[in-house]
Design an enzyme around this catalytic site. Sequence first.
Site, short mmCIF file in Angstrom:
data_model
loop_
_atom_site.label_atom_id
_atom_site.label_comp_id
_atom_site.label_asym_id
_atom_site.label_seq_id
_atom_site.Cartn_x
_atom_site.Cartn_y
_atom_site.Cartn_z
N ASP A 353 0.85 -1.20 0.00
CA ASP A 353 0.00 0.00 0.00
C ASP A 353 0.88 1.25 0.00
O ASP A 353 0.91 2.02 0.95
CB ASP A 353 -0.95 -0.01 1.21
CG ASP A 353 -0.23 -0.17 2.53
OD1 ASP A 353 1.01 -0.34 2.54
OD2 ASP A 353 -0.91 -0.11 3.58
N GLU A 354 1.59 1.44 -1.10
CA GLU A 354 2.48 2.60 -1.24
C GLU A 354 2.63 2.93 -2.73
O GLU A 354 1.90 3.75 -3.24
CB GLU A 354 3.83 2.31 -0.59
CG GLU A 354 4.70 3.53 -0.40
CD GLU A 354 5.81 3.28 0.59
OE1 GLU A 354 6.70 4.13 0.69
OE2 GLU A 354 5.80 2.24 1.27
N ASP A 361 14.77 7.64 -4.49
CA ASP A 361 15.12 6.43 -5.21
C ASP A 361 15.59 6.74 -6.62
O ASP A 361 16.63 6.26 -7.08
CB ASP A 361 13.92 5.48 -5.26
CG ASP A 361 13.44 5.06 -3.87
OD1 ASP A 361 13.21 5.94 -3.03
OD2 ASP A 361 13.29 3.85 -3.63
N GLU A 636 14.39 -4.07 -0.90
CA GLU A 636 14.43 -2.77 -0.24
C GLU A 636 15.47 -2.74 0.87
O GLU A 636 16.23 -1.79 1.02
CB GLU A 636 13.06 -2.44 0.35
CG GLU A 636 12.99 -1.12 1.09
CD GLU A 636 11.60 -0.81 1.60
OE1 GLU A 636 11.32 0.36 1.87
OE2 GLU A 636 10.79 -1.75 1.73
N HIS A 657 12.63 -3.28 -5.02
CA HIS A 657 13.01 -1.89 -4.81
C HIS A 657 14.30 -1.65 -5.60
O HIS A 657 15.29 -2.31 -5.32
CB HIS A 657 13.29 -1.65 -3.32
CG HIS A 657 12.37 -0.70 -2.64
ND1 HIS A 657 11.08 -1.01 -2.32
CD2 HIS A 657 12.56 0.56 -2.20
CE1 HIS A 657 10.51 0.01 -1.70
NE2 HIS A 657 11.39 0.99 -1.63
#
Length: 764
Positions: A353-354, A361, A636, A657
């Site tokens: 949920d992002e 980044d 990530e 990520h």
Amino acid sequence: MTSTPWLAAMISPGQDFDGAPRLRKEFRLEEGHGGVVKAMLRATAFGIYEACINGTQVGDDVLSPGWSAYEWRLRYRSYDVTTLVTPTSVLGVELGNGWYRGRLAWHGMANLYGSELGFFGQLDIEFADGHVQSIASDASWQAGPSATTSNDLYDGQTIDARRLHKGWAEPGYVPGADWTGVRELAFDADRLAEPVGPPVVRAGVVRPVEIFTSPSGRTLVDFGQNLVGWLRFTVQGEAGQAITVRHAEVLEAGELGVRPLRSAKATDTFVLSGGLDSFEPTKTFHGFRYAEIAGWPGTLTADDVEAVVVHSDLERTGTFECSNELVNQLHRNIVWGLRGNFLDLPTDCPQRDERLGWTGDIAVFAPTAAYLYDVKGFLQDWLLDLAAEQKAANGLVPITVPDALKYCPQPPEFPAPESSALWSEASVWVPWALWEAYGDLSVLANQYESMAAHTRRVEGLLSPAGLWDSGFQFGDWLDPDAAPDQPWAAKADTGVVATACMYRTARLTAQAAGLLGKHDDEAHFEALAARVRNAFAEHYVAASGTIRSDCTTVYALAIAFDVLETPELRGFAGNRLAELVRDNNYRVSTGFAGTPFITHALTDTGHVDEAYRLLLEEGCPSWLYPVTMGATTVWERWDSMLPDGTINPGEMTSFNHYALGAVADWMHKAIGGIRPAEPGYARVLIQPQPGEGISWARTSLKTPHGEVRVEWTLDGGAFRLEATVPAGVAADVVLPDGERHTVEGGEYHFACAPAPVLDYQASR
């Protein structure tokens, strides 16, 4: 044909129809003007749309118009539909919530941009005599239900095949009583913008590599690759039976590892009609390798389902391969991480949920991205959103673009938004990366106001001493020595990190000003850079050369950004950095700020062997540790999955990520040996720097001037190099023994020992 003026209105269905309404307009071609010469549809939406004419999709794009800074830029797409128009035609549209009205961020909020879906479109039909007939969205359209009963990018999509109503977008269809009219919404057409970047498309298909039963008895499908997209299949079963598909990136204890998704349900549901049903949930997307499928009629086989890979339509430009297969897998992971997160905008992650356009980044990853793919238009489009958000915030570059977070409540103790080092630096670093990669000065010209506004704003945040040492900073985010629940708790002093970043930013802004002929600005920003550099030396560098907090990140940034004032200080910093790397047994000790630059800093100060050993380390934390754990994208956290196979206990854990994959920039330049000697590779530097653990490497890059190819091998101590240089391009070739050659377009072969050159020949 030249586009006619906008006649369209933004129209919304009379009912919401479960957040996925259909819109239709039936029309006849005007007579007496000859045949149709050209028909162009321009379309956009509040939400996402899929448009068709007479039941045929107008384009290959999905999830259009994507996510932009809707308050100021609502992009539309154009389609040549000449071959689709018939004497009687229907323009049909399906809408979905998308980013406009669906959930965004982790606060549980939706409707951030508006509560009503809408469609804005115009079909211009040009006839042989020059007459143009326009079919525009207006109050005469009809709206009705679709087969989709719920849709959300985070939570998934539900499709009830019993509600398909085939033929709804074809001439002669008679809408039922459940259809309604539409209403016009207030809309300023000045917000409309033609996209600079490419659309999102279905970019490929991945088949299952294994179907198995979990310890709890659930059916799991492994696609062998962490990807972004959805499942597609055709199935037949009892009417009303539901097939449920849950998605996750990893397994934990043999079951779907869904905790990293946080509140995102990532679940699609398909209700069967009783006939042969084909399902494809195009109003959502998921980041996953594994799918849990429940309710499948009969026995599920690998031939029954496929995963559709979805991302922006980008051309692959750069390749890399070497003798170490773990490094090759790391590079493949970096490529897949880019593909999954370059979905209309550069996001942090594609699964939980992002899924936001975090500026930090891409600030560090842009050079890697610009090597692997042609991302010029893609990132230019995103930079326009950055500039729009920044202008509305009085020069403040937000930490995410588009800035959904400005609509989300923050804890009372959270500081007011302000410029953040490295994150807000995207306003300067990304345009500069595009300038270096493509040599197009218009990129800097278009973004200069944004670059200068950010630099001036941070200038106003500096302390009287000239340091950026106050306010909230992410710093060296996700330092591997920080506690899982304290990703900000890095070893590197945040003031040192921020001040070093500001120095680089001021220098780049000054250079951009000079290139654009803005010489007063150039002088101002050069003076600002000198002030920051002097302050860094006075307050952060001891007489011995030690930099405050004495950790790898501060030395890496000081070297990579050329903050240190003398060759002696630079030499000390390089030696100290190499010493820290050795003392840590070549395990990574940097976070988001230091990681993209540490191997560059080591190599540039003569510590090539330390850079190679840092890259090739397999223990945790390292770049290759996730590879040894079966990763197919970049994680990530260095330890997103722990050695025992459990997921990192932190609440923020993603397995896709790209930020830490910025090391590929060093792989391309130092191992592969290709870098621009002039912007856009108008002149090329070919300088492979071999090191222990890799005996050969090959890399290629499609530049604006043609393809550059480099391949080298180490054979019994001899170094052999083959290079291809595009016609009309000069290349400076530097061999490991220091021998230099300047060549122009052609194929070249070089060899050297540790000392003199053994052989040189060129063919044109």
